[in-house]
Design a protein around this motif. Structure first.
Motif, PDB file in Angstrom:
ATOM      1  N   GLN A   1       1.365   8.064   2.773  1.00 56.48           N
ATOM      2  CA  GLN A   1       1.098   7.019   1.792  1.00 56.48           C
ATOM      3  C   GLN A   1       1.564   7.483   0.424  1.00 56.48           C
ATOM      4  O   GLN A   1       1.126   8.529  -0.066  1.00 56.48           O
TER       5      GLN A   1
ATOM      6  N   GLY B   1      -3.508   0.686  -5.962  1.00 55.73           N
ATOM      7  CA  GLY B   1      -3.557  -0.041  -4.699  1.00 55.73           C
ATOM      8  C   GLY B   1      -4.861  -0.799  -4.532  1.00 55.73           C
ATOM      9  O   GLY B   1      -5.708  -0.810  -5.433  1.00 55.73           O
TER      10      GLY B   1
ATOM     11  N   GLN C   1       0.805  -1.214   0.000  1.00 49.84           N
ATOM     12  CA  GLN C   1       0.000   0.000   0.000  1.00 49.84           C
ATOM     13  C   GLN C   1       0.841   1.269   0.000  1.00 49.84           C
ATOM     14  O   GLN C   1       0.289   2.369  -0.055  1.00 49.84           O
TER      15      GLN C   1
END
Lengths: 151, 205
Positions: free
Chosen positions: B197, B204, B107
């Motif tokens: 992130q 993802g 991720q």
């Protein structure tokens, strides 16, 4: 080992009565103990029967960080359990107090200060499998050949 | 009557019923592979960044000790709550637990630890204790004197005009030695943790 002792061992290994006592936990570990009773982990397939009567119990499961309300209650409760008996501490709280053991909080961990603890299951909360494995291993260690060991 | 008894016995003598009755077993006591257990070492060398200790929410669950010729994180069972934050916070991937590392990679997530130095100008006496106590300062400028004066521009902080001036906040490692050495509690180190992130290919999961 006499035949009588062999029979006792056999019977005891499939007939463990468990009493659990929550001495001030957040209920997280209670939920995991509850999951042991549910069909997925099914504690009764091992001959372990949970009911909360210390006079009939073999294993006492202690959950929680020991609040002061249990000061004059937990030790008498432990005395009420007939021999052979064992206490298991479930979760971080009875071992270390975990997040509750900080300055100004009204808890008094570890529980082993107050009653003898035979096994400790760390985790916050521990898995039901870990709880079950603890009960099963205590069963083999404490209850097998108990009369022989006592002598 | 006879037929009823016959059917009754027939029903209960079925082999699968007998097997179920006497050998009933639910799922065995196995821990699934994805379970986030107690953090375990991956074998990579610990660089003593101590982010695991800073991020740990449990009291006394992790410490980093010197063992042999390197550092080693120790997990204390009975204190650890298996949240996996130390695994995520470690910049070197020293610890592993369940699928935490794989999920982070898949991720593109990471935990960033940064430090902010704030100095109370009213309380600061310019004694220079923090400047000389700082281990990073000592490495950069070995000539650092007791007064906290330095001619080196690369130090984290130095005493200028009777007050501590912060030059390179980004070099701070968050050890808080300056805080404990300050006689007036003028210096405060804020440890800031943020989750980031990175965009991953394909968007993802």
């Amino acid at each position: 080992m006499s035949i009588l002792q062999a029979i006792k061992n056999k019977v005891r290994s499939r007939s463990i009565h468990v009493s659990y006592v929550d001495v001030g936990s957040c209920n997280g570990c209670d939920i995991e103990v509850l999951a042991c009773l549910a069909p997925r982990y099914d504690i009764e397939q091992y001959g372990i029967f949970v009911h909360n009567n210390p006079r009939e119990a073999d294993v006492l499961i202690v959950i929680g960080a020991y609040t002061h309300g249990w000061e004059e209650k937990l030790a008498p409760l432990w005395e009420k359990i007939p021999d052979p008996k064992a206490a298991i501490a479930i979760g971080n709280c009875p071992i270390s107090g975990c997040c509750f053991d900080r300055r100004g909080s009204y808890v008094d961990p570890p529980v082993s200060k107050h009653i003898p603890i035979a096994a400790e299951v760390p985790g916050c909360p521990p898995r039901p499998t870990e709880i079950l494995n603890a009960i099963l291993s205590v069963r083999d260690l404490v209850f097998a050949d108990w009369e022989v060991k006592r002598r | 009557m006879t037929a009823s008894l016959y059917w009754y016995l027939r029903e209960f003598a079925r082999i699968e019923w007998v097997r179920k009755f006497f050998f009933a077993r639910t799922a065995p006591l196995v821990t699934p592979a994805h379970f986030r257990g107690f953090p375990e070492p991956t074998g990579k060398a610990c660089q003593h960044a101590l982010f695991c200790m800073m991020v740990c929410p449990a009291v006394g669950a992790i410490d980093v000790v010197h063992e042999g010729d390197g550092w080693k994180p120790r997990i204390h069972k009975g204190h650890c709550i298996r949240c996996g934050l130390c695994v995520e916070a470690c910049p070197n991937g020293v610890l592993m637990s369940g699928r935490v590392l794989e999920t982070m990679q898949a991720q593109g997530t990471a935990l960033l630890v940064s430090f902010r130095i704030s100095i109370d100008r009213d309380l600061c006496t310019g004694c220079g204790n923090c400047v000389t106590a700082c281990p990073v300062n000592k490495q950069i400028d070995a000539q650092l004197g007791a007064g906290g004066h330095s001619s080196n521009d690369e130090v984290i902080m130095r005493v200028d005009d009777g007050d501590v001036q912060v030059l390179h906040e980004e070099k701070c490692t968050g050890c808080k030695i300056c805080e404990t050495s300050c006689p007036t509690q003028a210096i405060q180190i804020a440890r800031i943790l943020e989750g980031i992130q990175q965009p991953v290919e394909g968007g993802g999961p």
